[in-house]
Design an enzyme around this catalytic site. Structure first.
Site, PDB file in Angstrom:
ATOM      1  N   CYS A  20       0.850  -1.196   0.000  1.00 26.57           N
ATOM      2  CA  CYS A  20       0.000   0.000   0.000  1.00 26.57           C
ATOM      3  C   CYS A  20       0.891   1.254   0.000  1.00 26.57           C
ATOM      4  O   CYS A  20       1.674   1.445  -0.915  1.00 26.57           O
ATOM      5  CB  CYS A  20      -0.953  -0.073   1.197  1.00 26.57           C
ATOM      6  N   ASP A  65      -9.440  -4.080  -5.555  1.00 20.92           N
ATOM      7  CA  ASP A  65      -8.689  -2.940  -5.004  1.00 20.92           C
ATOM      8  C   ASP A  65      -9.078  -1.672  -5.753  1.00 20.92           C
ATOM      9  O   ASP A  65      -8.695  -1.492  -6.914  1.00 20.92           O
ATOM     10  CB  ASP A  65      -7.188  -3.224  -5.151  1.00 20.92           C
ATOM     11  N   HIS A 104      -8.303  -3.874  -1.470  1.00 16.31           N
ATOM     12  CA  HIS A 104      -7.088  -3.153  -1.118  1.00 16.31           C
ATOM     13  C   HIS A 104      -6.558  -3.641   0.238  1.00 16.31           C
ATOM     14  O   HIS A 104      -7.333  -3.940   1.138  1.00 16.31           O
ATOM     15  CB  HIS A 104      -7.353  -1.644  -1.075  1.00 16.31           C
TER      16      HIS A 104
END
Ligand SMILES: *[C@@H]1O[C@H](CO)[C@@H](O)[C@H](O)[C@H]1NC(C)=O
Ligand SMILES: *[C@@H]1O[C@H](CO)[C@@H](O)[C@H](O)[C@H]1NC(C)=O
Ligand SMILES: *[C@@H]1O[C@H](CO)[C@@H](O)[C@H](O)[C@H]1NC(C)=O
Length: 262
Positions: A150, A197, A229
């Site tokens: 991320c 995501d 995500h």
């Protein structure tokens, strides 16, 4: 390259399936999904670092966390798991003790934009550079890898550029990366995407894959179905698709590193 990516995805699937048939290709037990972390926190060169894994390894993984930082146990557990794969693992505290709150979705007033603005490359790059310098100059490892998730995924791309002293990398569900940062990659990289995501919809995934293809570096890009995500760190373990995606993405990274970094 597309064929290679496909075969790579297939081999991950076969490995995990074989493990279920009592004929393991990977030792699934090295990946801790729950429980307590086993590493230590130490300050080196002014950076608080979570340190875990094999202290006698000549190869270190710099673990670059999501916005929840090394304060979140799932990040530390993943770092520990890379340690059990044979590596020394160091995860710098990217947010200096003040990560985003773990229940961020339950805090509608939390100012995500301000948080991200306070942690741009001008603040984050020096932390990662200091960590790599510590590993190269004080610990004296021979090789440094990056694994970024991320928020940390963007920085994994950034540190795979020329002159950053990193040998290979893994990126899962990156956030905020620019095309220029991906185009500057000069070391082998493996990327894990989830098809749910919202930060990496199909158009963005295609862009990243096309740019990586043009770099001519060894790369792979795997897509996990039913994975939202941050799945590689914070999967819902009650959801079989998310659990598979988290496990498979970890072994994707381990297998890629074993192959491309000898
Ligand atoms: C730790 O690293 C050393 C040096 O590379 C290696 O010989 C040893 O097998 C590793 N230990 C584990 C448990 O992976
Ligand atoms: C980093 O850049 C941001 C945005 O340009 C700026 O607001 C901030 O003051 C900078 N921080 C440091 C430590 O230079
Ligand atoms: C996790 O997945 C299970 C099974 O799909 C679902 O019932 C549950 O609501 C999910 N939990 C969260 C917090 O999304």
């Amino acid at each position: 390259m597309l064929t290679y990516s496909f075969l790579f995805a297939l081999s991950s699937v076969i490995a995990v399936v074989s493990a279920n048939n009592g004929c393991p290709v990977f030792d699934l037990s090295i990946l801790a999904l729950e429980g307590n972390s086993v590493g230590v926190q130490q300050v080196h060169d002014g950076i608080n670092m979570y340190i875990t894994g094999n202290a006698s390894s000549d190869t270190a993984i710099v673990y670059l966390s999501d916005v929840f930082g090394i304060q979140l146990v799932t990040n530390r557990l993943l770092a520990d798991s890379f340690g059990r794969a044979g590596y020394l693992v160091v995860a710098p505290d990217l947010f200096n003790g003040m990560p985003a709150p773990a229940d961020i979705n339950g805090q509608p007033t939390y100012d995500v934009d301000a948080f991200l603005a306070a942690h741009g490359p001008n603040v984050t790059d020096p932390i990662i550079t200091a960590t790599i310098d510590y590993l190269r100059n004080e610990v004296q490892v021979a090789k440094v890898l990056v694994a970024g998730y991320c928020f940390g995924g963007r920085y994994a791309f950034r540190f795979l550029a020329e002159g950053r002293c990193v040998d290979a990398g893994f990126v899962a569900h990156p956030a905020l990366q620019t095309n220029d940062e991906v185009a500057a990659v000069r070391r082998p990289v493996s990327v894990a995407f989830g098809d749910l995501d919202d930060l990496n919809p199909q158009a963005e995934r295609d862009t990243i894959e096309t740019i990586l293809m043009d770099t001519n570096v060894p790369y792979s890009a795997d897509l996990y179905g039913g994975a939202p995500h941050d799945f590689a760190v914070n999967a819902n373990l009650s959801d079989p698709k998310q659990k598979f995606a988290k496990e498979a993405a970890f072994f994707q990274a381990v297998e890629f590193f074993k192959y491309w970094v000898q």
